[in-house]
Design a protein around this motif. Structure first.
Motif, PDB file in Angstrom:
ATOM      1  N   SER A  80       4.718  -0.108   4.715  1.00  0.00           N
ATOM      2  CA  SER A  80       5.565  -1.193   5.234  1.00  0.00           C
ATOM      3  C   SER A  80       4.725  -2.188   6.031  1.00  0.00           C
ATOM      4  O   SER A  80       4.987  -3.392   5.998  1.00  0.00           O
ATOM      5  N   GLU A 132       8.167  -8.335   7.063  1.00  0.00           N
ATOM      6  CA  GLU A 132       8.749  -7.003   7.202  1.00  0.00           C
ATOM      7  C   GLU A 132       9.184  -6.669   8.621  1.00  0.00           C
ATOM      8  O   GLU A 132      10.168  -5.962   8.822  1.00  0.00           O
ATOM      9  N   ARG A 159      14.918   0.149   9.188  1.00  0.00           N
ATOM     10  CA  ARG A 159      14.201  -1.119   9.026  1.00  0.00           C
ATOM     11  C   ARG A 159      14.820  -2.201   9.909  1.00  0.00           C
ATOM     12  O   ARG A 159      15.503  -1.913  10.889  1.00  0.00           O
ATOM     13  N   HIS A 187      11.575   4.864   6.158  1.00  0.00           N
ATOM     14  CA  HIS A 187      10.148   5.157   6.031  1.00  0.00           C
ATOM     15  C   HIS A 187       9.880   6.600   5.629  1.00  0.00           C
ATOM     16  O   HIS A 187       8.720   6.977   5.429  1.00  0.00           O
ATOM     17  N   LEU A 242      11.255   0.302   0.086  1.00  0.00           N
ATOM     18  CA  LEU A 242       9.956  -0.031   0.674  1.00  0.00           C
ATOM     19  C   LEU A 242       8.790   0.334  -0.226  1.00  0.00           C
ATOM     20  O   LEU A 242       7.712  -0.262  -0.137  1.00  0.00           O
TER      21      LEU A 242
END
Length: 356
Positions: free
Chosen positions: A127, A142, A178, A186, A193
């Motif tokens: 990310s 991001e 996010r 994640h 992602l």
């Protein structure tokens, strides 16, 4: 050979070395201004920072255990959290492939640096790569990118609370949810992602993260929650605040421009960041405030960034930004002034709902 190709390297391959109408220099001009040795990591030197940080953290825990005093624990939490943040920066180099030229070593030290502080190394690395490839782009950046005025109006109370009023504790939520307007975790290999080819990396990092959670749970079961608070949770909260403070200030200022569509390209976006001076903390957290050069060439080790910055400042001129304000003053100014950007247009700036 670099392990993880730098976004800036990829850009320089695809983009002709001609001057743009927007900037009076090209990416190649900036690269040529930096000595070649700035791009060469020293494995021994990089490892020395890792072992130094680990050693200091271990020493702090030993002192805290010896004193076992509530008068000392707040001091310990601040020191431990600061060193957790320093350890994160070491893993940050690993994620960019600037720790060493060896992929296996970058991955190993990246996990050893990030898993103890509950950061999924590969999930964050990927990310963060997206962030570097799209810095300054309102639509595709991001992290710590601005929301539009219409999106801001649609946000609910809790979303606004975490994003704009409690930004220094937002990081753990970001790992799971996010940023506003984006979805994905994640920790899950099927998250938007990640690419399918990155599935195994995400599984490994998530397992390492869960192993650390299990270790902390075992400590709590054996010694009680108070033990966990004394020797880990207090420092972890300080670490999260450091991480959010520094990353927030890298990209949040009311005079930093943001771009849309064809008006954005890599170098112009990379310059939409700012260097900060953290005083006595600069060497402690490995000069992470030296951020402009890092965004242009993320494949440079942290210990070469200051030299690279001095080399490019004459070329960048007014396009190089460094704040001389005290950190606390910069934070509160941006905290109040930077909430959203206009729904339309490009080269636009943060606005505040408090000033209309």
């Amino acid at each position: 050979m670099q392990v993880y190709p730098s976004p800036s390297d990829a850009f320089s391959i695809k983009t002709p070395a001609t001057r743009s109408q927007d900037l009076p220099f090209t990416l190649k001009d900036v690269r040529d201004a930096i000595p070649d040795h700035c791009f060469e990591p020293s494995t021994a030197r990089s490892l020395s920072y890792f072992f130094l940080d680990i050693g200091i953290i271990a020493g702090l825990i030993a002192i805290a255990a010896y004193l076992d005093s509530w008068l000392f624990f707040p001091i310990f939490w601040f020191a431990q959290g600061t060193m957790f943040w320093a350890l994160f920066v070491v893993g940050h180099d690993c994620g960019h492939g600037s720790f060493s030229k060896h992929k296996w070593l970058n991955n190993l030290i990246g996990h050893l640096s990030h898993s103890p502080i509950l950061v999924p190394f590969h999930g964050w690395r990927i990310s963060h790569r997206t962030h570097h490839s799209n810095t300054g782009n309102i639509d595709t950046d991001e992290s710590w990118y601005p929301v539009t005025e219409s999106k801001y109006a649609e946000m609910g109370f809790l979303e606004k609370l975490m994003r704009f009023y409690l930004p220094l504790i937002a990081y753990p939520l970001y790992l799971f949810r996010r940023s506003p307007g984006k979805q994905g975790s994640h920790f899950m290999p099927d998250s938007p992602l990640f690419k399918p080819s990155e599935r195994n990396d995400i599984i490994v990092s998530t397992i390492c993260w869960l192993a650390m959670i299990g270790f902390l749970a075992a400590l709590t079961f054996q010694f009680g929650f108070l033990f966990l608070l004394k020797y880990y949770l207090g420092g972890y909260v300080v670490f999260v605040m450091w991480l959010d403070l520094v990353t927030f200030l890298h990209h949040t200022e009311d005079d930093i421009p943001w771009y849309r569509g064809d008006d954005w390209y890599f170098l112009k976006g990379a310059l939409s960041t700012i260097d900060r001076d953290y005083g006595i903390f600069n060497p402690i957290h490995h000069d992470i405030g030296t951020h402009v050069a890092h965004h242009i060439f993320s494949n440079m080790p942290h210990y070469k960034l200051q030299e690279a910055t001095e080399a490019i400042k004459p070329l960048l001129g007014s396009y190089y930004r460094k704040s001389s304000e005290p950190i606390w003053k910069s934070f509160f100014k941006s905290y109040l002034a930077c909430h959203f950007v206009a729904d339309n247009g490009s080269k636009i700036y943060y606005q505040s709902p408090h000033v209309r």
